[in-house]
Design a protein around this motif. Structure first.
Motif, PDB file in Angstrom:
ATOM      1  N   LYS A  22       0.836  -1.213   0.000  1.00  0.00           N
ATOM      2  CA  LYS A  22       0.000   0.000   0.000  1.00  0.00           C
ATOM      3  C   LYS A  22       0.865   1.254   0.000  1.00  0.00           C
ATOM      4  CE  LYS A  22      -4.258  -1.774   2.113  1.00  0.00           C
ATOM      5  NZ  LYS A  22      -5.135  -1.756   3.314  1.00  0.00           N
ATOM      6  N   THR A  28      -3.294  -8.322  -7.009  1.00  0.00           N
ATOM      7  CA  THR A  28      -4.633  -8.283  -7.609  1.00  0.00           C
ATOM      8  C   THR A  28      -5.641  -7.660  -6.648  1.00  0.00           C
ATOM      9  OG1 THR A  28      -4.123 -10.272  -8.887  1.00  0.00           O
ATOM     10  CG2 THR A  28      -6.436  -9.683  -8.680  1.00  0.00           C
ATOM     11  N   LEU A  73      -5.171  -5.327  -4.659  1.00  0.00           N
ATOM     12  CA  LEU A  73      -4.984  -3.877  -4.649  1.00  0.00           C
ATOM     13  C   LEU A  73      -5.060  -3.296  -6.065  1.00  0.00           C
ATOM     14  CD1 LEU A  73      -2.251  -3.282  -1.921  1.00  0.00           C
ATOM     15  CD2 LEU A  73      -4.726  -3.215  -1.705  1.00  0.00           C
ATOM     16  N   ASN A  74      -5.750  -4.031  -6.947  1.00  0.00           N
ATOM     17  CA  ASN A  74      -6.075  -3.566  -8.310  1.00  0.00           C
ATOM     18  C   ASN A  74      -4.886  -3.467  -9.273  1.00  0.00           C
ATOM     19  OD1 ASN A  74      -8.875  -3.227  -7.657  1.00  0.00           O
ATOM     20  ND2 ASN A  74      -8.326  -1.319  -6.599  1.00  0.00           N
ATOM     21  N   LYS A 105      -2.568  -5.274 -12.130  1.00  0.00           N
ATOM     22  CA  LYS A 105      -2.942  -6.225 -13.186  1.00  0.00           C
ATOM     23  C   LYS A 105      -1.708  -6.847 -13.831  1.00  0.00           C
ATOM     24  CE  LYS A 105      -5.333  -2.734 -14.867  1.00  0.00           C
ATOM     25  NZ  LYS A 105      -6.159  -1.842 -15.705  1.00  0.00           N
ATOM     26  N   TYR A 160       3.612  -7.478 -13.198  1.00  0.00           N
ATOM     27  CA  TYR A 160       2.379  -6.811 -12.776  1.00  0.00           C
ATOM     28  C   TYR A 160       2.578  -5.298 -12.810  1.00  0.00           C
ATOM     29  CZ  TYR A 160      -0.496 -10.765 -11.343  1.00  0.00           C
ATOM     30  OH  TYR A 160      -1.281 -11.882 -11.351  1.00  0.00           O
ATOM     31  N   LYS A 174       0.435  -1.202 -12.289  1.00  0.00           N
ATOM     32  CA  LYS A 174      -0.721  -0.424 -11.838  1.00  0.00           C
ATOM     33  C   LYS A 174      -0.469   1.029 -12.185  1.00  0.00           C
ATOM     34  CE  LYS A 174      -3.596   0.680  -7.809  1.00  0.00           C
ATOM     35  NZ  LYS A 174      -3.843   0.445  -6.358  1.00  0.00           N
ATOM     36  N   SER A 195      -2.485   5.036 -11.832  1.00  0.00           N
ATOM     37  CA  SER A 195      -3.629   5.881 -11.479  1.00  0.00           C
ATOM     38  C   SER A 195      -3.863   6.940 -12.553  1.00  0.00           C
ATOM     39  CB  SER A 195      -3.390   6.552 -10.117  1.00  0.00           C
ATOM     40  OG  SER A 195      -2.171   7.266 -10.120  1.00  0.00           O
ATOM     41  N   THR A 199      -5.335   7.654 -15.744  1.00  0.00           N
ATOM     42  CA  THR A 199      -6.403   7.015 -16.530  1.00  0.00           C
ATOM     43  C   THR A 199      -6.029   6.834 -17.997  1.00  0.00           C
ATOM     44  OG1 THR A 199      -8.035   8.024 -15.061  1.00  0.00           O
ATOM     45  CG2 THR A 199      -8.855   7.106 -17.112  1.00  0.00           C
ATOM     46  N   ASP A 236      -3.336   4.199 -18.256  1.00  0.00           N
ATOM     47  CA  ASP A 236      -3.876   2.882 -17.922  1.00  0.00           C
ATOM     48  C   ASP A 236      -4.585   2.253 -19.129  1.00  0.00           C
ATOM     49  OD1 ASP A 236      -4.311   0.851 -15.859  1.00  0.00           O
ATOM     50  OD2 ASP A 236      -6.427   1.334 -16.108  1.00  0.00           O
ATOM     51  N   ASN A 242      -3.464  -1.344 -20.906  1.00  0.00           N
ATOM     52  CA  ASN A 242      -4.414  -2.470 -20.960  1.00  0.00           C
ATOM     53  C   ASN A 242      -4.306  -3.271 -22.259  1.00  0.00           C
ATOM     54  OD1 ASN A 242      -5.840  -2.627 -18.533  1.00  0.00           O
ATOM     55  ND2 ASN A 242      -7.118  -0.877 -19.068  1.00  0.00           N
TER      56      ASN A 242
END
Length: 363
Positions: free
Chosen positions: A98, A123, A125-126, A128, A332, A334, A336, A338, A341, A345
């Motif tokens: 975290k 996963t 904690l979101n 991917k 992995y 992550k 923030s 947008t 992201d 993806n």
């Protein structure tokens, strides 16, 4: 229990933590240089966090910056490094993750050495998995059948494993030699030059890479970043670079490293990068073949390939490598951001290699 930022003075206690968990850590100078020599490092960058119980370090979570480029825009990436927690405190592991994800000076976060257990926490904690199918597999070519057979038979507890491996390896080595000789004939290496250092020509090469790969997220491969990542390995003759040149023009390059795993006794060569600037199959096949030959010369037992994109993997597949399913995808991420992201993806925006993250930091 207390969580605080890592300082260089924590090294000895962190080293003890790694040792208690049967893990290797770099010597102090190499560990410190992850940040001190890092081209993106600034004084206010958090080097990670430690979990303490009565001043004893019982958990560690390292973090260092890297830079990526997509469509000529530079992004800062926070890389996870050395997530280790003593067994009785592992319920607190998520608190360190975290802290990592709460950083505000990065565009995205990346872990490239995520094991199965850590992937579940990621996963939750979101975070991917990097959406590249080839990261679920290890592909490799056996170069020394005797050692590989011996390892496999020992692992299966088969009696007389050395005798069996010696007998079988004679036939299999003959087959491998025939393959290597065939590749040597088919894929010329006359325009391939070997380099043992990263110099200023890699700044020019990097400009060409950016020009040819606008829509791919790439770890920055200029002189400064490649030196930071590879200088120790190159100086210790554990890495090598091949350039494909035609009339002094660079048409592609590859980087390979060697690694000896003390646990399984297997000596590996790892192809960690392959970049091409000319649309032809001859150049990538010649570069791959040159690395296979070099790995064989160095008495490596296997040469391994992991990651890359579909096109590069199609070149690797010319050599018909063995394929092994991995327990999990260890890459992995992550973000923030947008907009970023949405880019991340899509698999076609990635070119994952061993250069990413901390995969080769401890080699």
């Amino acid at each position: 229990m207390n969580i605080r930022k890592v300082t260089f003075k924590d090294y000895k206690k962190i080293k003890n933590l790694f040792s208690r968990n049967n893990l290797k850590i770099l010597n102090f100078d190499r560990w410190k240089n992850i940040w001190i020599q890092n081209p993106a490092f600034k004084k206010n960058w958090v080097k990670g966090w430690v979990l303490e119980d009565k001043k004893k370090i019982v958990g560690h979570f390292g973090s260092f910056p890297t830079e990526y480029i997509f469509n000529h825009k530079t992004y800062t990436c926070s890389v996870l490094h050395g997530w280790v927690v003593d067994k009785i405190y592992r319920s607190q592991s998520v608190l360190l993750l975290k802290k990592f994800f709460m950083q505000t000076d990065s565009d995205f976060f990346l872990s490239t050495t995520t094991n199965f257990t850590a992937s579940k926490i990621m996963t939750a904690l979101n975070a991917k998995p990097v959406p590249v199918e080839s990261l679920n597999y290890s592909r490799f070519i056996v170069l020394n059948t005797k050692n590989i057979l011996n390892f496999f038979l020992r692992k299966k507890n088969i009696p007389f494993s050395k005798l069996i491996s010696q007998s079988l390896s004679l036939l299999l080595n003959f087959i491998i030699k025939k393959k290597l000789d065939g590749w040597k004939t088919r894929y010329s290496i006359k325009n391939i030059s070997k380099y043992n250092k990263i110099d200023k020509q890699f700044n020019l090469i990097w400009r060409q890479i950016i020009k040819n790969n606008k829509k791919i997220l790439l770890f920055v491969r200029n002189k400064n970043w490649l030196q930071w990542h590879l200088n120790f390995l190159l100086k210790n003759k554990k890495a090598w670079v091949f350039l494909s040149k035609d009339n002094k023009k660079v048409n592609g390059y590859s980087i390979c490293i060697e690694s000896s795993d003390n646990k399984d006794g297997i000596k590996r060569a790892l192809l960690i990068d392959l970049m091409l600037f000319k649309d032809t199959t001859e150049i990538p096949l010649s570069l791959i073949n040159a690395n296979i030959a070099e790995a064989k010369r160095r008495k490596c037992d296997i040469i391994e390939f992991r990651g890359f994109n579909k096109l590069t993997n199609s070149y690797i597949n010319y050599f018909n490598p063995n394929k092994k399913k991995l327990s999990n995808n260890s890459f992995y991420y992550k973000s923030s951001n947008t907009k970023l992201d949405k880019i991340l993806n899509k698999s076609n925006h990635w070119y994952p290699t061993y250069l990413d993250g901390d995969t080769i930091i401890n080699y």
